[in-house]
Structures are given as structure tokens and as C-alpha cells.
Design a protein around this motif. Structure first.
Motif, PDB file in Angstrom:
ATOM      1  N   LYS A  11       0.827  -1.206   0.000  1.00 55.54           N
ATOM      2  CA  LYS A  11       0.000   0.000   0.000  1.00 55.54           C
ATOM      3  C   LYS A  11       0.866   1.263   0.000  1.00 55.54           C
ATOM      4  CE  LYS A  11      -3.722   2.589   0.711  1.00 55.54           C
ATOM      5  NZ  LYS A  11      -4.722   2.857  -0.348  1.00 55.54           N
ATOM      6  N   SER A  12       1.977   1.225   0.738  1.00 52.46           N
ATOM      7  CA  SER A  12       2.854   2.400   0.787  1.00 52.46           C
ATOM      8  C   SER A  12       3.509   2.673  -0.559  1.00 52.46           C
ATOM      9  CB  SER A  12       3.931   2.198   1.861  1.00 52.46           C
ATOM     10  OG  SER A  12       4.840   1.173   1.483  1.00 52.46           O
ATOM     11  N   LEU A  13       3.736   1.612  -1.338  1.00 50.12           N
ATOM     12  CA  LEU A  13       4.345   1.774  -2.659  1.00 50.12           C
ATOM     13  C   LEU A  13       3.311   2.142  -3.721  1.00 50.12           C
ATOM     14  CD1 LEU A  13       6.783  -1.271  -2.577  1.00 50.12           C
ATOM     15  CD2 LEU A  13       7.404   1.134  -2.393  1.00 50.12           C
ATOM     16  N   ARG A  14       2.081   1.688  -3.542  1.00 46.01           N
ATOM     17  CA  ARG A  14       1.007   1.987  -4.480  1.00 46.01           C
ATOM     18  C   ARG A  14      -0.198   2.518  -3.705  1.00 46.01           C
ATOM     19  NH1 ARG A  14       1.477  -0.191  -9.642  1.00 46.01           N
ATOM     20  NH2 ARG A  14      -0.364   1.111  -9.971  1.00 46.01           N
ATOM     21  N   PRO A  15      -0.119   3.750  -3.203  1.00 44.66           N
ATOM     22  CA  PRO A  15      -1.171   4.284  -2.324  1.00 44.66           C
ATOM     23  C   PRO A  15      -2.531   4.412  -2.991  1.00 44.66           C
ATOM     24  CG  PRO A  15       0.401   6.002  -2.939  1.00 44.66           C
ATOM     25  CD  PRO A  15       0.984   4.703  -3.384  1.00 44.66           C
ATOM     26  N   GLU A  16      -2.553   4.411  -4.336  1.00 48.16           N
ATOM     27  CA  GLU A  16      -3.843   4.562  -5.015  1.00 48.16           C
ATOM     28  C   GLU A  16      -4.683   3.286  -4.989  1.00 48.16           C
ATOM     29  OE1 GLU A  16      -1.066   2.937  -8.157  1.00 48.16           O
ATOM     30  OE2 GLU A  16      -0.978   4.304  -6.445  1.00 48.16           O
ATOM     31  N   ILE A  17      -4.084   2.153  -4.621  1.00 45.06           N
ATOM     32  CA  ILE A  17      -4.826   0.894  -4.562  1.00 45.06           C
ATOM     33  C   ILE A  17      -5.528   0.788  -3.209  1.00 45.06           C
ATOM     34  CG2 ILE A  17      -4.704  -1.620  -4.708  1.00 45.06           C
ATOM     35  CD1 ILE A  17      -2.175  -1.341  -6.326  1.00 45.06           C
ATOM     36  N   PRO A  18      -6.856   0.650  -3.168  1.00 47.31           N
ATOM     37  CA  PRO A  18      -7.569   0.544  -1.884  1.00 47.31           C
ATOM     38  C   PRO A  18      -7.162  -0.717  -1.116  1.00 47.31           C
ATOM     39  CG  PRO A  18      -9.097   0.991  -3.707  1.00 47.31           C
ATOM     40  CD  PRO A  18      -7.778   0.638  -4.326  1.00 47.31           C
ATOM     41  N   LEU A  19      -7.143  -0.609   0.195  1.00 46.90           N
ATOM     42  CA  LEU A  19      -6.830  -1.776   1.020  1.00 46.90           C
ATOM     43  C   LEU A  19      -7.807  -2.914   0.768  1.00 46.90           C
ATOM     44  CD1 LEU A  19      -5.850  -0.269   4.497  1.00 46.90           C
ATOM     45  CD2 LEU A  19      -4.389  -1.611   2.976  1.00 46.90           C
ATOM     46  N   SER A  20      -9.080  -2.569   0.524  1.00 48.72           N
ATOM     47  CA  SER A  20     -10.079  -3.612   0.266  1.00 48.72           C
ATOM     48  C   SER A  20      -9.721  -4.419  -0.978  1.00 48.72           C
ATOM     49  CB  SER A  20     -11.468  -2.976   0.102  1.00 48.72           C
ATOM     50  OG  SER A  20     -11.470  -2.029  -0.969  1.00 48.72           O
ATOM     51  N   THR A  21      -9.155  -3.766  -1.980  1.00 51.39           N
ATOM     52  CA  THR A  21      -8.744  -4.463  -3.205  1.00 51.39           C
ATOM     53  C   THR A  21      -7.591  -5.419  -2.921  1.00 51.39           C
ATOM     54  OG1 THR A  21      -9.426  -2.599  -4.598  1.00 51.39           O
ATOM     55  CG2 THR A  21      -7.835  -4.130  -5.540  1.00 51.39           C
ATOM     56  N   ILE A  22      -6.644  -4.969  -2.118  1.00 50.69           N
ATOM     57  CA  ILE A  22      -5.498  -5.824  -1.791  1.00 50.69           C
ATOM     58  C   ILE A  22      -5.952  -7.039  -0.993  1.00 50.69           C
ATOM     59  CG2 ILE A  22      -3.250  -5.926  -0.661  1.00 50.69           C
ATOM     60  CD1 ILE A  22      -3.002  -2.915  -1.053  1.00 50.69           C
ATOM     61  N   TYR A  23      -6.787  -6.822   0.024  1.00 51.41           N
ATOM     62  CA  TYR A  23      -7.247  -7.944   0.848  1.00 51.41           C
ATOM     63  C   TYR A  23      -8.109  -8.916   0.031  1.00 51.41           C
ATOM     64  CZ  TYR A  23      -5.428  -6.034   5.197  1.00 51.41           C
ATOM     65  OH  TYR A  23      -4.598  -5.587   6.191  1.00 51.41           O
ATOM     66  N   LYS A  24      -8.872  -8.397  -0.919  1.00 50.62           N
ATOM     67  CA  LYS A  24      -9.653  -9.275  -1.786  1.00 50.62           C
ATOM     68  C   LYS A  24      -8.730 -10.168  -2.613  1.00 50.62           C
ATOM     69  CE  LYS A  24     -13.037  -9.172  -5.572  1.00 50.62           C
ATOM     70  NZ  LYS A  24     -13.817  -8.294  -6.493  1.00 50.62           N
ATOM     71  N   GLY A  25      -7.649  -9.590  -3.110  1.00 53.08           N
ATOM     72  CA  GLY A  25      -6.694 -10.374  -3.891  1.00 53.08           C
ATOM     73  C   GLY A  25      -5.903 -11.359  -3.055  1.00 53.08           C
ATOM     74  N   VAL A  26      -5.711 -11.021  -1.786  1.00 55.04           N
ATOM     75  CA  VAL A  26      -4.929 -11.881  -0.893  1.00 55.04           C
ATOM     76  C   VAL A  26      -5.697 -13.139  -0.489  1.00 55.04           C
ATOM     77  CG1 VAL A  26      -4.262 -11.954   1.559  1.00 55.04           C
ATOM     78  CG2 VAL A  26      -3.316 -10.202   0.052  1.00 55.04           C
ATOM     79  N   LEU A  27      -7.027 -13.080  -0.486  1.00 53.56           N
ATOM     80  CA  LEU A  27      -7.844 -14.169   0.050  1.00 53.56           C
ATOM     81  C   LEU A  27      -7.499 -15.551  -0.514  1.00 53.56           C
ATOM     82  CD1 LEU A  27     -10.139 -15.057   1.873  1.00 53.56           C
ATOM     83  CD2 LEU A  27     -11.753 -14.476   0.054  1.00 53.56           C
ATOM     84  N   PRO A  28      -7.385 -15.754  -1.849  1.00 53.92           N
ATOM     85  CA  PRO A  28      -7.051 -17.097  -2.347  1.00 53.92           C
ATOM     86  C   PRO A  28      -5.704 -17.602  -1.823  1.00 53.92           C
ATOM     87  CG  PRO A  28      -7.750 -15.659  -4.147  1.00 53.92           C
ATOM     88  CD  PRO A  28      -7.560 -14.796  -2.953  1.00 53.92           C
ATOM     89  N   PHE A  29      -4.756 -16.696  -1.670  1.00 57.94           N
ATOM     90  CA  PHE A  29      -3.426 -17.088  -1.189  1.00 57.94           C
ATOM     91  C   PHE A  29      -3.445 -17.366   0.304  1.00 57.94           C
ATOM     92  CE2 PHE A  29      -2.892 -14.357  -4.908  1.00 57.94           C
ATOM     93  CZ  PHE A  29      -2.130 -15.183  -5.722  1.00 57.94           C
ATOM     94  N   LEU A  30      -4.306 -16.659   1.018  1.00 51.20           N
ATOM     95  CA  LEU A  30      -4.473 -16.921   2.441  1.00 51.20           C
ATOM     96  C   LEU A  30      -5.013 -18.331   2.654  1.00 51.20           C
ATOM     97  CD1 LEU A  30      -4.283 -15.677   5.268  1.00 51.20           C
ATOM     98  CD2 LEU A  30      -6.603 -14.798   4.970  1.00 51.20           C
TER      99      LEU A  30
END
Length: 434
Positions: free
Chosen positions: A390-409
Motif C-alpha cells: 500500500k505504501s508503494l502503491r497508495p492509489e490501490i484501496p486496502l479492500s482491493t489488496i485484501y480481496k486479492g490476498v484471500l485465495p493465497f491466504l
């Protein structure tokens, strides 16, 4: 007050101090020293504790390898070796559906084998791989989830800084930890690949298929990436074969990465000193945490609290694996709201005697600990890898990152349970080579 009561009071005081946002290392050192003073009544002993533990930390040769690996990862980053690894993976598997994401995972694993740091892996690969995936019209959720999750491989793929810290704290051989992590690391990469394919089966438009690289390009990229491959082979091959000790292997890797950085002209300007300063800051923070942990552990041992916890848990006649599952659940919750490394160091004085007292292998538990830390690194509301991205790409919402993380989690949890119930996944290699 009895020693046990002092120990319980000290633990409560530590939680309170941490909740007041005092740095974990300082909190553990102050509470540990205070508890020591209450139990012994010795002011001189309390002050000498800071001196003896500091000297012990600074002269510990096994822990000094952490600084060497941090520097090696820093110079590998500015030398462009991380980009070489990514390009190598991309030309060989990038043409499959989701191949660019899989190449990113492979690149994270390769760079993790050089840097030993999850945060460094996430930060470096985000700069390299994110633009390439965006060019291929990958969904931002898939891009960010791949990078945040792939970065966790820096903790699991040897050499791992967290594994070194665990081994030093519980007096186990670092090489045994590295050997035990090989198969779980490969298993995690394989399950991440499956997670990507399943994600794209459910969302076919989430990624374009890249064109297959020509054989000439594959050979060209393979030749160009020989430096990164050579470092991994020389360092890890030398350590596993017994040619190098872990410290010697780290020193050889540092010299090699420094040489590549120099030959590629990456040490011009302030790059060299910037890498030194950044690594020095990281190692100072780690030393502070470890110093506090050692002082707090000394206090806990003096209070006999760990032994009493072991006996208390055993008195309930709960199946050992059920206790392990409860500890894993505790670490997942702790990692979701607390720094994962600090959480491991903080709980080792209680958890390690309990786990070994139940008859479990300390090397196996170390791998489980690291895998749980991996989960904590991408679990809300903290998830340190998520915030690095997020610090490197602040324009990406946290919700988008967590949504993408779910399959890997989910993939991480599957890997964790496989190693939990089939310990030989982690233990067969170190046992075979003893």
C-alpha cells in the motif's frame, strides 16, 4: 508475592505497556528488568543484566548472520538480481494462463532465497512485477494479492531471517531449520500456483495470456540471470553440503552480491551508503527486540512461570495436537493485530517449553511458527506485507489488496495444516542428512 504471582503480574504489565505504544523491545526489557528486581532485590544485578545480555547479543556469531543476510538482500536489490529472477521465471512459465502471476510467485521465492526478508521481497517485487502485470491487464486485486502473498515466501524460503532468530532463541541449529523449510517452501509455491489457476477459472477475464517466449529469448534471459542463480546455488549448496558454515555462506553471498552490484555500476552515488544505512537501521531494531526478549525470558525463567504453564496444561489431559491447534489459532489472532516477529519472540518463553514438553520436535514447531507468521503478514487488520504494498502503491484501496490476498491466504492455511498433520514434510530432509 510468590514468583508465579510476580510472573503473572509482569506479563500483565507487559501487555499494558505495549498497549501504550511503547516499542516491544523496550517494553520487554523494562518489564523483564523490573521483574528481575522484584524477585532478587538486587539493583546491581538488574543493571548488570543489561550489560551481560547486550554483550551476549553482540558477540553471538549465529545472530550476526542476520546482518550479513540483510546486507546481501540490499545489494542484490540494487544490483538488479531480483529483476533477473523475475524475467527468468517469466520467459519459462509466463505464457500460461496466469503465468505472469505465477512467475511473480517464483520470482518472490527466488529473491527470498537471496534476501531472507519478507518485507524486502514484497517491496522489491512490487516495483518490478506490478507494472508488467498491469501491462497485461491483470486485475489490480490479483496483482496486489500475488505480490503481498508472494512476499511472505521471503520468510519461509531459506535463508530466512526469522528462522535464524528462532534458532538462536531456542538454541537449535540454523542449518536444520533451513533444511526443514525446503519442502514446506516448495509446497507453498505449488499451492500459490493452484490458487492463481482457481482464481482465473472463477474470473477468466482477470488476466491476459502472454505470448510464448521464443527459445532464443529464453536462452538469452537464462544466460543473463546466471548471477542470481549462481548466488543461490553457491550459498545454499555450500551451506547444505557442509562446505560453508551458515556465517561463511552468508559472507560469501554478500561478497558475490556486492561484486555483481559493482560490475553493473549499481554502487554509484549514494546507493552503497544508502544500503548500509538501511540495513544498519533494520539490524538495530532487531537487536533491540532480541535484547528485550532475552531480558524478559530471563525474568520468566526466574519466576518458574513457563514450567508451571506446562504442568497446568498437562493436567487437563487434552490431546497434544488439540493444544497445538489452539496455539496456532492464538498466533493467527495475534498476527492479525500485532507485529508477527515481535509476537513470536514475545511468546517463545511460554510456548516453546509447552510444545517441547508435549513431545513435539522443536525444528518442526519452528517451521509451523514461520508458516503462521506468513499468514499473519497478509491477515487484516494489520498484515504488514499489505501495508508495504500500500505504501508503494497508495492509489490501490486496502479492500482491493485484501480481496486479492484471500485465495493465497486459503493456500497458506492448507499448507499449514498439511505440515501440521504430516510433520515429515518438514523433517524428512534434515533427518535424512544428519
Amino acid at each position: 508475592m510468590t514468583p508465579i504471582e510476580v510472573g503473572i503480574t509482569g506479563l500483565g504489565a507487559l501487555v499494558l505497556v505495549i498497549c501504550l505504544h511503547v516499542p516491544v523491545g523496550i517494553a520487554m526489557a523494562v518489564v523483564g528488568a523490573g521483574g528481575f528486581l522484584v524477585l532478587t532485590g538486587s539493583w546491581s544485578g538488574m543493571f548488570s543484566l543489561f550489560g551481560t545480555e547486550t554483550v551476549s547479543m553482540l558477540t553471538n556469531q549465529e545472530f550476526s548472520v542476520v546482518m550479513t543476510f540483510l546486507l546481501m538482500g540490499g545489494f542484490a536489490g540494487i544490483a538488479g538480481l531480483s529483476g533477473d529472477i523475475y524475467k527468468l521465471a517469466n520467459v519459462w512459465i509466463g505464457h500460461y494462463r496466469g503465468g505472469l502471476a505465477m512467475a511473480t510467485i517464483a520470482g518472490c521465492g527466488g529473491f527470498g532465497a537471496i534476501s531472507g526478508s519478507s518485507i524486502a521481497t514484497t517491496a522489491t517485487m512490487t516495483r518490478i512485477a506490478m507494472p508488467e502485470m498491469e501491462k497485461r491487464n491483470y486485475l489490480l486485486s490479483l496483482c496486489s494479492g500475488t505480490l503481498a502473498a508472494g512476499g511472505t515466501l521471503g520468510s519461509l524460503i531459506p535463508p530466512s531471517i526469522i528462522m535464524v532468530i528462532y534458532a538462536v532463541q531456542v538454541e537449535q541449529f540454523v542449518i536444520d531449520m533451513f533444511l526443514a523449510a525446503v519442502m514446506p517452501g516448495l509446497l507453498s509455491i505449488f499451492l500459490f500456483f493452484i490458487a492463481i489457476r482457481v482464481y482465473l477459472m472463477m474470473n477468466p477475464s482477470a488476466a491476459e495470456i502472454s505470448p510464448r517466449a521464443e527459445w532464443a529469448e529464453r536462452l538469452k534471459v537464462t544466460r543473463k540471470s546466471w548471477g542470481a542463480s549462481a548466488i543461490i546455488i553457491v550459498v545454499m549448496g555450500g551451506i547444505y553440503s557442509g562446505i560453508f558454515t551458515v556465517n561463511e555462506g552468508a559472507a560469501v553471498g554478500l561478497v558475490m552480491t556486492l561484486a555483481f552490484a559493482y560490475m553493473r555500476g549499481a554502487l554509484k552515488g549514494q546507493a552503497f551508503w544508502a544500503t548500509i544505512y538501511e540495513s544498519a537501521g533494520s539490524i538495530a531494531l532487531l537487536y533491540l527486540i532480541m535484547l528485550g526478549a532475552n531480558i524478559f525470558t530471563y525474568f520468566m525463567t526466574l519466576s518458574h512461570m513457563p514450567q508451571e504453564i506446562v504442568e497446568w496444561v498437562k493436567s487437563f489431559d487434552i490431546p497434544p495436537m488439540a493444544i497445538i491447534l489452539m496455539l496456532v489459532a492464538m498466533y493467527v489472532v495475534l498476527g492479525a493485530v500485532f507485529d508477527a516477529l515481535a509476537g513470536m519472540v514475545l511468546t517463545l518463553p511460554f510456548v516453546f517449553p509447552l510444545v517441547t514438553g508435549l513431545g513435539f520436535d522443536p525444528i518442526w514447531w519452528g517451521i509451523i511458527n514461520v508458516m503462521v507468521i506468513e499468514i499473519g503478514m497478509i491477515t487484516p487488520p494489520v498484515g504488514i506485507n499489505v501495508f508495504v504494498l500500500k505504501s508503494l502503491r497508495p492509489e490501490i484501496p486496502l479492500s482491493t489488496i485484501y480481496k486479492g490476498v484471500l485465495p493465497f491466504l486459503i493456500a497458506n492455511i492448507v499448507a499449514l495444516f498439511l505440515v501440521l498433520f504430516f510433520p515429515e514434510i518438514a523433517l524428512w530432509l534434515p533427518n535424512a542428512l544428519r
